[in-house]
Scaffold this active site. Sequence first.
Site, PDB file in Angstrom:
ATOM      1  N   ARG A  62      78.220  -4.262  29.071  1.00  0.00           N
ATOM      2  CA  ARG A  62      78.576  -5.330  30.014  1.00  0.00           C
ATOM      3  C   ARG A  62      80.011  -5.162  30.518  1.00  0.00           C
ATOM      4  O   ARG A  62      80.296  -5.351  31.701  1.00  0.00           O
ATOM      5  CB  ARG A  62      78.414  -6.714  29.343  1.00  0.00           C
ATOM      6  CG  ARG A  62      78.672  -7.869  30.301  1.00  0.00           C
ATOM      7  CD  ARG A  62      77.614  -7.895  31.400  1.00  0.00           C
ATOM      8  NE  ARG A  62      77.925  -8.819  32.485  1.00  0.00           N
ATOM      9  CZ  ARG A  62      78.545  -8.467  33.623  1.00  0.00           C
ATOM     10  NH1 ARG A  62      78.957  -7.229  33.804  1.00  0.00           N
ATOM     11  NH2 ARG A  62      78.753  -9.354  34.572  1.00  0.00           N
ATOM     12  N   CYS A 106      81.488  -4.592  34.278  1.00  0.00           N
ATOM     13  CA  CYS A 106      82.598  -5.360  34.862  1.00  0.00           C
ATOM     14  C   CYS A 106      83.618  -4.410  35.487  1.00  0.00           C
ATOM     15  O   CYS A 106      84.099  -4.650  36.593  1.00  0.00           O
ATOM     16  CB  CYS A 106      83.299  -6.207  33.801  1.00  0.00           C
ATOM     17  SG  CYS A 106      82.496  -7.771  33.487  1.00  0.00           S
ATOM     18  N   HIS A 111      87.439 -14.964  34.569  1.00  0.00           N
ATOM     19  CA  HIS A 111      86.970 -15.728  33.408  1.00  0.00           C
ATOM     20  C   HIS A 111      87.968 -16.764  32.870  1.00  0.00           C
ATOM     21  O   HIS A 111      87.766 -17.283  31.774  1.00  0.00           O
ATOM     22  CB  HIS A 111      86.527 -14.758  32.312  1.00  0.00           C
ATOM     23  CG  HIS A 111      85.419 -13.851  32.759  1.00  0.00           C
ATOM     24  ND1 HIS A 111      84.144 -14.307  33.025  1.00  0.00           N
ATOM     25  CD2 HIS A 111      85.401 -12.526  33.058  1.00  0.00           C
ATOM     26  CE1 HIS A 111      83.393 -13.302  33.437  1.00  0.00           C
ATOM     27  NE2 HIS A 111      84.131 -12.208  33.471  1.00  0.00           N
ATOM     28  N   CYS A 158      90.248  -9.295  34.073  1.00  0.00           N
ATOM     29  CA  CYS A 158      89.205 -10.096  33.402  1.00  0.00           C
ATOM     30  C   CYS A 158      89.547 -11.573  33.595  1.00  0.00           C
ATOM     31  O   CYS A 158      88.674 -12.404  33.857  1.00  0.00           O
ATOM     32  CB  CYS A 158      89.159  -9.794  31.913  1.00  0.00           C
ATOM     33  SG  CYS A 158      88.971  -8.070  31.470  1.00  0.00           S
TER      34      CYS A 158
END
Lengths: 100, 289
Positions: free
Chosen positions: B246, B250, B207, B203
């Site tokens: 969501r 991902c 991000h 992640c």
Amino acid sequence: MMRSIFLAAGLVVLSLPAMAATPAEAEAAVAAAEAVEAGAIAAKAAWTTTEANLTKAKKALAASKWDEAKAAADEAAMLAKLSIEQANEQKTVWRNAVFH
Amino acid sequence: MIKASLRYRSAVVLNVVCALLLLAVAPVKAADKIDPEADRKAMQAYFFAKFPKVAKEDFANGPYAVNEEMRKQWMEIMQFPPYEIALDEGHAEWEKPFANGRHYADCFENNGEGIRQTYPRFIAETGQVETIEGAINRCRVENGEKPLDPMTDTMAAVSAVMSESSRGKPFAIAIPDDPRALAAYERGKEFFYSRKGQLGVSCASCHMSSAGQRLRGDILAPAVGILAAMPIYRSDWGNMGTSIRRISTCSSQTRALPLEPDDEEYRDLEYFLSYISNGIPIAGPGARP
């Protein structure tokens, strides 16, 4: 002369198609891949590509395409092993990426 | 005399070795300590410095906060928000009584209004993290109804009602003084930083440092505030979806096989992401590309 004979023989061997898989070999390869993937799923480490190859292998098995089934199953088993290795490695390595 | 000198030298060498070992070990111990508040401050300071023109509350708008071109498109889209139909359906569902005559509102403090910013919560009785969708389903089950699939737009619509009533209220996630709560936070943090899937992406890969950059057609949202606009109407889906939907997407995008929607790892990840967003206002329901 002998050298040419050996060279020609080598080329003949290399040009031969790979040994065709038997139904038993294909079935064993699929079962082996499923077993490794079950471990990956249990470790929450599975990859979508492993699943895709397993599906492909099972379809080929059902269609009696033994070579195709074995090749896809072998690929799935390799991917499943890699996914488990990744998860095991990340259990400690993730800390190196932490932002402080 | 010589023996005493040797003993002295040995003692000095031993002390130096011990001191070096302590210096080597001390930073590792500090880094391993679970300190959510230090994480939150560090993460927010990083993003505020990375995007100095973006106001703190604007981080709730994800990619639209950090990309001017997308923001313009979004402002136009929001003239007629694409989630409005789903929100209306959510209100209808919210108002509809269960078979026993009770309502969703009866399950929550303040009738469920203005409390979304406090979810996910750590529940001492179960020792686990509960998301807003988990709380909605607990309400249903306790009233004799079947739980909703957290991946469906029906769940997203009900969740949207609670988000709407919390708009503008800053995330206020609590981590109680309970080692199980801290462990859940830490597991969420581990998930965030762990590389997964055949692409070997975490992640954080997308991000943190890459936030604001383009990945194919998408602008990557900063981790801070990333759940503030949930649930979202996503053009790619053509309907509303929850944060779990969501996150599952991902997972697939990294070629990792998504976990079960209510898997503890996903809930802990939401706990971590929401905690580091404390202070960022709720902006849901939202719209995303």
